[in-house]
Design a protein around this motif. Structure first.
Motif: not given
Length: 324
Positions: A230-255
């Motif tokens: 699994p890949e693990v991301i700690d959000l740290i920022s709740l506002k604004p949400i770093d959606i870019d980091s999440i999307s970059q991860s999803l390009k690998k895992t798709h889940k």
């Protein structure tokens, strides 16, 4: 490198910034001679005096209003909430004043205000002292919200927050103050708008924050032994949400799985899922899985309290189910 408790990391950040800038001061209940409920301001009143480490009455709405006023007129206040749930009494000041004044004044006022303190589900602290307030404040325009999870990011985030010219809420978890880890001896800062890639992987993206980072990593240790990655991301920022980091991860895992201590209804995970569905739906091979706390006041009973919050074994089972 020094190995310090999380509360000491926060104390170091406060001390360094107060020493550097005379406009920085701390106010709140028992922050002075008592040293704060969790000793984040221990002995600082000796060094800086009773006006810069200011003990307030039990009057959250009043001292939050004072903090906003001093921020408007050139100071940089740090408000410690003895428990973050107490600051619901100051919700009007945080929302209508701290969050909105830079906008409603046409940019004539900046509000360099830090609001920090303990929150989350502790150990039998009762419903009123075990609230998860991230989502309450998430809807307020004009606020930045971060959540620390390690001594390293606690210090870096607080230093960045103190120097920011916007109101920042720093959520600290009541059960993480005694977490001990190494932090650099030299000065460092952590951005207020970036997530942290905690572990690289390609099976599933697990997004989490605060205390749940540690529950996730316990689950990951079990999953790795069983052949998962699994890949693990700690959000740290709740506002604004770093959606870019999440999307970059999803390009690998798709889940995607989101693990939070926040309530399920209207929580941080709900916002993440909405943003992913709006912008990155095509990256998903399966529905997003959301593991959140029960939508109930936190019970005092220890076993019921534990059942309210997501536990590592539940994360393990959810990942296996996703990847089956």
């Amino acid at each position: 490198m020094n190995k310090v408790f999380l509360f000491d990391a926060l104390r170091e950040a406060t001390d360094e910034e107060m020493d550097r800038d005379k406009s920085v001061f701390v106010l709140g209940e028992d922050v002075g001679h008592y040293g704060g409920s969790y000793k984040v301001t221990k002995d600082l009143h000796v060094k800086y005096g009773d006006l810069r480490i200011l003990d307030t009455p039990i009057a959250e709405n009043s001292f939050m209003g004072m903090a906003v006023g001093t921020a408007m007129t050139g100071l940089r206040p740090i408000v410690e909430g003895m428990n973050m749930s107490f600051l619901l009494l100051a919700f009007n000041q945080i929302s209508n004043n701290a969050g909105m004044l830079p906008y409603t004044s046409g940019g004539n006022f900046q509000i360099p205000l830090v609001i920090r303190g303990p929150g989350g589900v502790g150990k039998q602290l009762g419903a009123e002292h075990s609230q998860r307030l991230e989502a309450y404040f998430q809807a307020i325009p004009g606020l930045k919200i971060v959540a620390c999870s390690t001594p390293y990011n606690a210090k870096g985030l607080l230093k960045s927050a103190i120097r920011d010219n916007n109101p920042v809420i720093l959520f600290e978890h009541v059960l993480l103050y005694n977490l001990k880890d190494y932090i650099p001896s030299e000065e460092y800062f952590i951005p207020l708008d970036k997530a942290e890639l905690v572990r690289d992987g390609n099976d599933v993206t697990i997004v989490t924050y605060s205390r749940m980072r540690h529950h996730v990593m316990q689950a990951v240790d079990i999953l790795i032994e069983e052949g998962y990655n699994p890949e693990v991301i700690d959000l740290i920022s709740l506002k604004p949400i770093d959606i870019d980091s999440i999307s970059q991860s999803l390009k690998k895992t798709h889940k995607l799985m989101v693990v939070e201590e926040c309530m399920k209804t209207g929580g941080i995970a709900a916002e993440i899922i909405a943003q992913v569905n709006d912008n990155y739906f095509d990256l998903l091979d399966s529905p997003v899985v959301r593991l959140s706390s029960q939508d109930i006041p936190t019970p005092y009973n220890g076993l019921l309290e534990k059942a309210t919050v997501i536990q590592p074994q539940q994360i393990v089972e959810a990942v296996k189910s996703m990847l089956a």
